[in-house]
Write an enzyme that holds these catalytic residues in place. Sequence first.
Site, mmCIF file in Angstrom:
data_model
loop_
_atom_site.group_PDB
_atom_site.id
_atom_site.type_symbol
_atom_site.label_atom_id
_atom_site.label_comp_id
_atom_site.label_asym_id
_atom_site.label_seq_id
_atom_site.Cartn_x
_atom_site.Cartn_y
_atom_site.Cartn_z
ATOM 1 N N ASP A 219 1.192 -10.824 5.436
ATOM 2 C CA ASP A 219 0.623 -10.623 4.101
ATOM 3 C C ASP A 219 1.626 -10.995 3.017
ATOM 4 O OD1 ASP A 219 2.232 -8.481 4.904
ATOM 5 O OD2 ASP A 219 1.033 -6.973 3.867
ATOM 6 N N THR B 218 -4.093 0.140 6.105
ATOM 7 C CA THR B 218 -5.124 1.091 5.696
ATOM 8 C C THR B 218 -6.517 0.491 5.744
ATOM 9 O OG1 THR B 218 -3.530 2.194 4.239
ATOM 10 C CG2 THR B 218 -5.865 2.647 3.850
ATOM 11 N N VAL C 207 -9.840 -6.317 4.754
ATOM 12 C CA VAL C 207 -10.665 -6.954 3.733
ATOM 13 C C VAL C 207 -11.175 -8.280 4.282
ATOM 14 C CG1 VAL C 207 -10.763 -7.865 1.392
ATOM 15 C CG2 VAL C 207 -9.338 -5.867 1.894
ATOM 16 N N VAL D 71 -5.831 -8.029 7.240
ATOM 17 C CA VAL D 71 -5.744 -6.749 7.946
ATOM 18 C C VAL D 71 -4.497 -6.016 7.488
ATOM 19 C CG1 VAL D 71 -5.729 -5.598 10.179
ATOM 20 C CG2 VAL D 71 -6.853 -7.828 9.935
ATOM 21 N N GLY D 72 -4.680 -4.945 6.728
ATOM 22 C CA GLY D 72 -3.578 -4.107 6.305
ATOM 23 C C GLY D 72 -3.517 -2.840 7.132
ATOM 24 N N THR E 251 -0.297 0.195 1.551
ATOM 25 C CA THR E 251 0.194 1.413 2.186
ATOM 26 C C THR E 251 1.669 1.587 1.867
ATOM 27 O OG1 THR E 251 -1.399 1.045 3.955
ATOM 28 C CG2 THR E 251 0.336 2.658 4.367
#
Length: 259
Positions: free
Chosen positions: A110, A10, A13, A7-8, A133
């Site tokens: 991350d 933007t 995935v 989870v980023g 981002t």
Amino acid sequence: MLLAVDVGNTNVVFALFDGRDIRARWRIATDPRRTADEYAVWLLQLLAIEGVDRSAISQMIVSTVVPRARHNLEVLGEKYFGLSALFAGEGQAAWDFPIDVGEPRSLGADRAVNALAAHAKYSGDLIVIDFGTATTFDVVDFNGAYKGGIIAPGINLSLDALVNQTAKLPRIAIRSPATDSVIGTNTEDQMLIGVFWGYVAMMEGLIARLRGEIGRPAKVVATGGLALLFDEHTEIFDAVDTDLTLEGLALLARKAGAQ
């Protein structure tokens, strides 16, 4: 099979691992308000297209830099896969390498996952660049310890700031420049040169400073969506590994499963 979720800020995935191989990967815009049911409607259809029944998912692991997204992913695992999701850096999926910074808890999951994966795949001292981002530069020593790094605005953030804070500059797409010239003859070319080549110069300058401070040879590993684009225009990357974060999650899940 393992369902790995990154989870980023933007995008989110989802990657489906069959053993050590990625069988499929899917991307959806990050929205902390998205419910577990909304994730499931989307994800279960994609699994069906891939020919995978939900019962084949035996493990789920999540890395998130968006705290508000956590609860709905927990519910997704419990309600639709009958699993308690692992969260990178916590419990059975806790980090097993030194984080040599003043506030280890402040390190994004991350970035820690990238450090873990990079050390497992590449030898020696490492500089890991992740184009998201934000663009992050992380230093991992030859023993696998995380030593610190740099956070810079992502190139799209830089472009958004330029466009949003000026009255007449148009919105342009980030792309490979047509030539290596840094003398633009129209507004759009001048903007692209400033953003793209300016970003390359920033990366090359920071990498040179990092290598000088490390004091030993250090490989540069690039990941994230724009890594391949920049790789065409600079010699600073020793490796481009677009699945580094996902592979780090899979490695963490395997270690957790072995406990």
